[in-house]
Design an enzyme around this catalytic site. Sequence first.
Site, PDB file in Angstrom:
ATOM      1  N   GLU A  63      36.363  24.114  38.579  1.00  0.00           N
ATOM      2  CA  GLU A  63      36.483  25.367  37.839  1.00  0.00           C
ATOM      3  C   GLU A  63      36.606  25.104  36.337  1.00  0.00           C
ATOM      4  O   GLU A  63      36.077  25.834  35.519  1.00  0.00           O
ATOM      5  CB  GLU A  63      37.724  26.111  38.323  1.00  0.00           C
ATOM      6  N   TRP A  80      30.109  39.873  32.921  1.00  0.00           N
ATOM      7  CA  TRP A  80      30.451  40.145  34.323  1.00  0.00           C
ATOM      8  C   TRP A  80      29.662  41.371  34.790  1.00  0.00           C
ATOM      9  O   TRP A  80      28.799  41.261  35.656  1.00  0.00           O
ATOM     10  CB  TRP A  80      31.975  40.311  34.477  1.00  0.00           C
ATOM     11  N   GLU A 116      42.193  33.877  46.388  1.00  0.00           N
ATOM     12  CA  GLU A 116      41.312  34.631  45.509  1.00  0.00           C
ATOM     13  C   GLU A 116      40.001  34.898  46.237  1.00  0.00           C
ATOM     14  O   GLU A 116      39.844  35.926  46.843  1.00  0.00           O
ATOM     15  CB  GLU A 116      41.094  33.876  44.191  1.00  0.00           C
ATOM     16  N   ARG A 171      41.901  28.976  47.197  1.00  0.00           N
ATOM     17  CA  ARG A 171      43.165  29.623  46.843  1.00  0.00           C
ATOM     18  C   ARG A 171      43.162  31.103  47.255  1.00  0.00           C
ATOM     19  O   ARG A 171      42.194  31.599  47.842  1.00  0.00           O
ATOM     20  CB  ARG A 171      43.425  29.477  45.346  1.00  0.00           C
TER      21      ARG A 171
HETATM   22  C1  BGC Z   1      38.047  33.479  38.821  1.00  0.00           C
HETATM   23  C2  BGC Z   1      36.785  33.332  38.053  1.00  0.00           C
HETATM   24  C3  BGC Z   1      36.459  34.651  37.430  1.00  0.00           C
HETATM   25  C4  BGC Z   1      37.574  34.902  36.457  1.00  0.00           C
HETATM   26  C5  BGC Z   1      37.402  36.106  35.632  1.00  0.00           C
HETATM   27  C6  BGC Z   1      39.146  33.805  37.857  1.00  0.00           C
HETATM   28  O1  BGC Z   1      40.333  33.987  38.475  1.00  0.00           O
HETATM   29  O2  BGC Z   1      38.323  32.371  39.585  1.00  0.00           O
HETATM   30  O3  BGC Z   1      35.881  32.490  38.470  1.00  0.00           O
HETATM   31  O4  BGC Z   1      35.217  34.789  36.904  1.00  0.00           O
HETATM   32  O5  BGC Z   1      38.819  34.932  37.093  1.00  0.00           O
HETATM   33  O6  BGC Z   1      37.950  35.891  34.452  1.00  0.00           O
END
Ligand code: BGC
Length: 901
Positions: A747, A541, A482, A480
């Site tokens: 996911e 993170w 991202e 996608r």
């Molecule tokens: C991503 C994740 C990421 C997350 C953060 C999403 O849009 O695909 O894998 O860690 O955002 O909250």
Amino acid sequence: MTPPPLTPAGLRCAHQVEPLGVAPDRVRLSWRLEGTGTGRAQRAYQVLVTLEEPDAAVAWDSGRVESAVTADIAYAGAPLTAGGRYRWKVRVWDETGSASGWSEPARFEVELDRTSGWHASWIGPSRIRESVTPPSGEGPVDPVARALTPAPYLRRVFAVGQPVAFARLYVTALGLYEARLNGRRVGDGFLTPGWTDYTRRLAYQTYDVTGLLNQGDNVLGAIVADGWYAGFYGFDPKRAGAHYGTAPELLAQLVLRLADGSEQRIVTDGQWESSTGAIRHADLLMGERHDLALEPAGWDVPSFDATGWRPVQVRERDATPLVADPGPPVRVTQEITPRSVATDDHGRHIVDFGQNLTGWLRVKVDGPPGTHVRIRHGEVLAPDGSLYTDNLRTARATDEFTTAGGPEVLEPRFTLHGFRYAEITGYPGEAEITARVVHSDTPAAGNFESSLPWLDQLFRIIDWGQRGNFISVPTDCPQRDERLGWLGDAQVFARTACYNRDVAAFFAKWLDDVADAQLPSGAFTDVAPRLTLTGSGAPAWGDAGVIVPWTVWSMYGDTAVLDRHFGAMTRWMDFLERANPDYLRARELGNSYNDWLTPGDDDTPPELLATSYWAHDAALMAEIADATGRPGDAAGYRALRSKIRSAFTDAFVAADGQVASGTQTAYVLGLYMNLVPDDLRAAAADHLVAAIRAAGWHLTTGFAGVGYLLPVLSSTGHTAAAYRLLEQDTMPSWRYMLDHGATTIWERWDGWTAERGFQSPWMNSFNHYTLGSVGEWLYRFLLGIDQEPGTAGFGQLLLRPHPGGSLDWARGSYRSARGPVSTGWERDRGRFTYWAELPPNVTATVRIPSSHAAEVRDAAGQPPSALADFPAARDIQEAVFQVGSGAHEFSGPALTDVQED
Ligand code: BGC
């Protein structure tokens, strides 16, 4: 009988095989040892490095060094010459004192001097785009198409008057490049130079092009494309199309050493000319469009008539450092032919490759000119059998070709799609279709097989998810709009990633991106390279800035990565402590994603999750400081950790071992990070199992908890519960994904359910590796391939298998820094047998679980050297054996199955 001497092999420099460009401060040498017999070990080594020119002078002779270390050897000779070509070899002395011969020599070349070594300027087509239309807005003109422009072709003719002794091409782009020399493609890498924060650091590649040059006229050329630099990327449509700049540019330097010893240099400068060709646009998210009739045939050979080509625009370099790419190249690693091709009512061909993968299609056609072929990509099919693309969001993932006629190959060059299915329209004849699998070329390191075919398939789809997402940086998903280097995802999966594949160089590169992205406050960011997203400090993170370097050190014994990032890690720790003087991490939580994507409500308190990760960072920092000779820092971080632990206990742990909120993740973090007081661990683990039972033997963890869940269960004596979760086949579970067609990890646990169909298209990737972090448990616990706590680089192994569930046997291997470690076990009629084959130069503690541990024997009939409690006892003991290299087998009464119900 004395065994033959050990043989050093598999020489690496900076985790790479004969790198043609390595920064002087990254030169660390390593090798593996080969040899037969048991108990083989390296007592000492000698490394000899010579500079190839002018006279093979010795640059470093380590002399005999008494050490068993075979990796992470820092070069300690005469200063390395920029651009210098070095050879090195090693010999070792074994446990009997006998010396090996010298290894086969290996080479490395040092990167160019970052300031004086470059004589090239940036070049691009004469009309550099000034602004880019973002993909928002309605109207008759497609706003995306308006922002997509033809890929510039760049060429330069030059003459060579003598035979060439050797030649190197140093090249990079703002954007992507494909370099060409005399009609041939240079190198086998794709998407070069890869993704970095181009405002902070530019990676370049070095190629040996000696064999591509002619005496006489030559043409050096390149096609450049927008890529991460100027293309659509990420999910912020306002900025898409211009994250770092608006149009691609090239920087190249070809250095020839001629027969008479003189040097000739061709660089990007005003002598180049540019035009366009078949590639009408090329974009990572949107795809490519080629009009093959527009290709200027032979543009990259000297005989070409370049009338109409225009002079390039030249721009001087600025001070952004140019670094030799420390990571592995992105390559085509596999080709897959379709499993089936169906034709729908509209004449569209739906091609199924049987595997969700990242790459593109190569289609061989032979038809009339002007045929328009369109290829769309998708991970899944809609219920009516058509291609489902809603979850790609604004990524068009479409490649289009207009044929010139006759036999032709249709293949994009500067894009990437995540797909299992392709929809092909417009091609009337029989085409030969192949999917090309593309990712950072990280050699496979792990293997797994068992008596349960679905479990083997789980192992495979975890690796497929890794392949599809390790593309210059570890991304969340490949399909996608991202595809970002999310730190949380990477840290959760890092250990699994290292077991699956050799990712030492890959992470070494990305950790520079992480450091480049760090904010002046010390906060690590949510994504690296930092692009459209400015978030930082998020628990689980940001902590990746400590966890991933620690993991790389732990798996590869690499202290270089720790030293390199020690300052950045310290700044992160200071940032956390400044914000949270009471040792509860409740402030500066940034975007606090918490336990992202739990299957139900995410009830874990954010401060609990944050504080546990902080304590974990402090524990890892203490190990990191110890490993790099910083005892003062180590003591400081231990003290910090105990303050955080007390704050955690006071705030979240009740007297009966309950951890606040009672979520599985709360228990898992409290136990994994060792924050629950020792005398309450067993009780807390029982509460965790109760929470799992209450969920109908389902997990309720999201990203932050999932990777530690099974390891915590096994380490607290609840392997039976771990197996129940592993074998669970109703949602949420790994098997539910598998049973519903997953060929890569999803996911979300509920990406598709029988009741509801697809999850919201706004966030529903079918190729996201994070939930595949269970892979680590398969290696470390199920197979028992682990190392002694506190050690790194797989010199001191801990082989501790955890049989259970309905598994009769399992076997697998891990190609560690010291060589391949293979293990396997079998349960048959009340007997448990474990075998292990270990490389030279390791020691291992083998712990065999048994209901009658004292009766376990090795292959020679010897009893265990000790008996120990199986984790959390439960009337089970382990038979303990100490072994060295070679093949070993142990057998004894199997465990009586522990039931958790
Ligand atoms: C991503 C994740 C990421 C997350 C953060 C999403 O849009 O695909 O894998 O860690 O955002 O909250």
